[in-house]
Motif scaffolding. Structure first.
Motif, PDB file in Angstrom:
ATOM      1  N   UNK A 173       0.832  -1.204   0.000  1.00  0.00           N
ATOM      2  CA  UNK A 173       0.000   0.000   0.000  1.00  0.00           C
ATOM      3  C   UNK A 173       0.871   1.260   0.000  1.00  0.00           C
ATOM      4  N   UNK A 230      -6.402  -4.785  -3.919  1.00  0.00           N
ATOM      5  CA  UNK A 230      -7.587  -4.681  -3.065  1.00  0.00           C
ATOM      6  C   UNK A 230      -8.606  -5.756  -3.411  1.00  0.00           C
ATOM      7  N   UNK A 287      -9.652  18.349   1.754  1.00  0.00           N
ATOM      8  CA  UNK A 287      -9.048  17.165   2.377  1.00  0.00           C
ATOM      9  C   UNK A 287      -9.338  17.136   3.871  1.00  0.00           C
ATOM     10  N   UNK A 344     -14.084  11.159   8.003  1.00  0.00           N
ATOM     11  CA  UNK A 344     -13.649   9.758   8.107  1.00  0.00           C
ATOM     12  C   UNK A 344     -13.245   9.432   9.537  1.00  0.00           C
ATOM     13  N   UNK A 391     -12.809  -8.953   4.032  1.00  0.00           N
ATOM     14  CA  UNK A 391     -13.404 -10.257   3.740  1.00  0.00           C
ATOM     15  C   UNK A 391     -13.057 -10.654   2.307  1.00  0.00           C
ATOM     16  N   UNK A 446      -3.706  -3.003   5.856  1.00  0.00           N
ATOM     17  CA  UNK A 446      -4.175  -1.622   5.831  1.00  0.00           C
ATOM     18  C   UNK A 446      -5.673  -1.602   6.099  1.00  0.00           C
ATOM     19  N   UNK A 447      -6.125  -0.668   6.937  1.00  0.00           N
ATOM     20  CA  UNK A 447      -7.541  -0.580   7.261  1.00  0.00           C
ATOM     21  C   UNK A 447      -8.290   0.326   6.305  1.00  0.00           C
ATOM     22  N   UNK A 448      -9.598   0.390   6.539  1.00  0.00           N
ATOM     23  CA  UNK A 448     -10.448   1.189   5.650  1.00  0.00           C
ATOM     24  C   UNK A 448     -10.155   2.682   5.794  1.00  0.00           C
ATOM     25  N   UNK A 449      -9.855   3.116   7.044  1.00  0.00           N
ATOM     26  CA  UNK A 449      -9.637   4.541   7.286  1.00  0.00           C
ATOM     27  C   UNK A 449      -8.437   5.041   6.473  1.00  0.00           C
ATOM     28  N   UNK A 450      -7.353   4.269   6.470  1.00  0.00           N
ATOM     29  CA  UNK A 450      -6.157   4.659   5.708  1.00  0.00           C
ATOM     30  C   UNK A 450      -6.473   4.772   4.222  1.00  0.00           C
ATOM     31  N   UNK A 451      -7.211   3.771   3.708  1.00  0.00           N
ATOM     32  CA  UNK A 451      -7.536   3.781   2.280  1.00  0.00           C
ATOM     33  C   UNK A 451      -8.395   4.994   1.924  1.00  0.00           C
ATOM     34  N   UNK A 452      -9.368   5.307   2.778  1.00  0.00           N
ATOM     35  CA  UNK A 452     -10.244   6.453   2.487  1.00  0.00           C
ATOM     36  C   UNK A 452      -9.467   7.765   2.564  1.00  0.00           C
ATOM     37  N   UNK A 453      -8.556   7.879   3.558  1.00  0.00           N
ATOM     38  CA  UNK A 453      -7.755   9.104   3.674  1.00  0.00           C
ATOM     39  C   UNK A 453      -6.832   9.261   2.473  1.00  0.00           C
ATOM     40  N   UNK A 454      -6.272   8.139   2.018  1.00  0.00           N
ATOM     41  CA  UNK A 454      -5.398   8.198   0.838  1.00  0.00           C
ATOM     42  C   UNK A 454      -6.185   8.661  -0.392  1.00  0.00           C
ATOM     43  N   UNK A 492      -6.741  12.300  -0.235  1.00  0.00           N
ATOM     44  CA  UNK A 492      -5.539  13.061  -0.594  1.00  0.00           C
ATOM     45  C   UNK A 492      -5.366  13.111  -2.100  1.00  0.00           C
ATOM     46  N   UNK A 550     -10.658   4.252  -6.377  1.00  0.00           N
ATOM     47  CA  UNK A 550      -9.987   3.625  -5.223  1.00  0.00           C
ATOM     48  C   UNK A 550     -10.907   3.591  -4.008  1.00  0.00           C
ATOM     49  N   UNK A 570     -13.479   0.784  -4.499  1.00  0.00           N
ATOM     50  CA  UNK A 570     -12.881  -0.551  -4.378  1.00  0.00           C
ATOM     51  C   UNK A 570     -12.558  -0.857  -2.923  1.00  0.00           C
ATOM     52  N   UNK A 571     -12.075   0.167  -2.192  1.00  0.00           N
ATOM     53  CA  UNK A 571     -11.775  -0.048  -0.775  1.00  0.00           C
ATOM     54  C   UNK A 571     -13.053  -0.344   0.004  1.00  0.00           C
ATOM     55  N   UNK A 615     -13.946  -3.745   2.347  1.00  0.00           N
ATOM     56  CA  UNK A 615     -14.074  -3.743   3.805  1.00  0.00           C
ATOM     57  C   UNK A 615     -15.516  -3.798   4.302  1.00  0.00           C
TER      58      UNK A 615
END
Lengths: 186, 104
Positions: free
Chosen positions: A7, A48, A101, A108, A121, B4-12, B15, B46, B49-50, B54
């Motif tokens: 990632x 993913x 942002x 979030x 999953x 990697x969790x959902x929060x990281x993916x959403x923040x990315x 950005x 992205x 897909x994330x 999750x």
């Protein structure tokens, strides 16, 4: 499985190439950075668990759209001078982007339910996905409408860009006018 | 290996969307603006897909949305680029600040 290393690596490539695409002075360099960005996004989509979407992304964006962009740059910005534009840091745009942002990040982070969803999953198998996409009581109608929209858009694109004969006629007309003027002067 | 969790993916994705937003506002060449719009579309892809990965309830539907997003994104970019070419033919420029004349 999307491990942290993959990632971070792909995320770094995506962000750097996107920032370079946005800030490159030469438009054609921007198009190449966008190509790299599309490939990296396809890679992240793959990791993913959405392999089919990753391949579609690669074909559509890294393949077709990039070629279309580069062709447009070649048609419109023929000289080096016209392809290069001065890039200045726009503070208002930067503030707006950062504010956006911050807003999303706040949304979030302020939703604690999202943090509990850490365990990924298994994605559904591709056959099941395709069966549901093309099922008559599923999304088949929406899919047909989407393909019709794409067809109409492509025909419109060709129609808009095709009037080269008209263009030639206009240039010849102005030439004829110039020649007539010169004759009058003589 | 930590996942990697959902929060990281959403923040990315947020950005990446912000980078595209900055480009769409600050650039002057029409082709660059369209490329920035594409970066914003990547961020949305992205994101979807994330979410599909999750959130169990979102599984097939987020993928359908992604497919339709890609199709409409391709249509948008084709129309946009053909408009750039048509405008360039007419006015010999593709800088959006020079295109300020109506019915010219």
């Amino acid at each position: 499985m999307l491990s942290a290393i993959v990632f971070c690596l792909l995320g770094f490539v995506i962000l750097i190439s996107a920032a370079n695409c946005v800030s490159s002075e030469n438009v054609i360099h921007g198009a190449y950075w966008l190509l790299l960005c599309a490939v990296a996004v396809a890679g992240m989509t793959w990791f993913m668990g959405a392999e089919y979407l990753a391949v579609t992304q690669l074909l559509l964006y890294a393949g077709a759209v990039s070629v279309l962009t580069i062709f447009t740059v070649m048609v419109t910005h023929r000289s080096h001078e016209s392809a290069c534009t001065e890039v200045k840091l726009s503070w208002s745009a930067l503030i707006l982007a950062l504010a956006f942002f911050a807003l999303i990040a706040y949304g979030v982070i302020a939703t604690p339910e999202l943090a509990t969803l850490t365990a990924a999953h298994e994605p559904i198998p591709l056959a099941e996905f395709g069966a549901e996409l093309f099922a008559v009581d599923g999304h088949a109608f929406a899919f047909e409408i989407a393909s019709l929209v794409l067809l109409v858009a492509l025909v419109a694109a060709v129609w808009w860009t095709k009037d080269s004969d008209l263009d030639g006629e206009r240039i010849q007309k102005s030439k004829r006018k110039k020649a007539a003027k010169e004759d009058n002067h003589a | 290996m930590p996942e990697v969790g959902l929060v990281t993916a959403l923040l990315f994705a947020a950005a990446l969307f912000s980078v595209g937003l900055y480009g769409a506002i600050s650039r002057k060449a029409a082709v660059s603006i369209l490329m920035s719009l594409e970066i914003m579309l990547f961020a949305i892809t992205l994101n979807l897909v994330a979410l599909a990965r999750f959130v169990p309830a979102a599984q097939p539907h987020a993928w359908f949305f992604t497919i339709f997003l890609m199709v409409l994104g391709a249509a948008e970019i084709a129309i946009g680029l053909s408009l750039v070419v048509a405008l360039y033919r007419r006015s010999r420029t593709s800088a959006v600040e020079d295109l300020c004349e109506l019915k010219g």
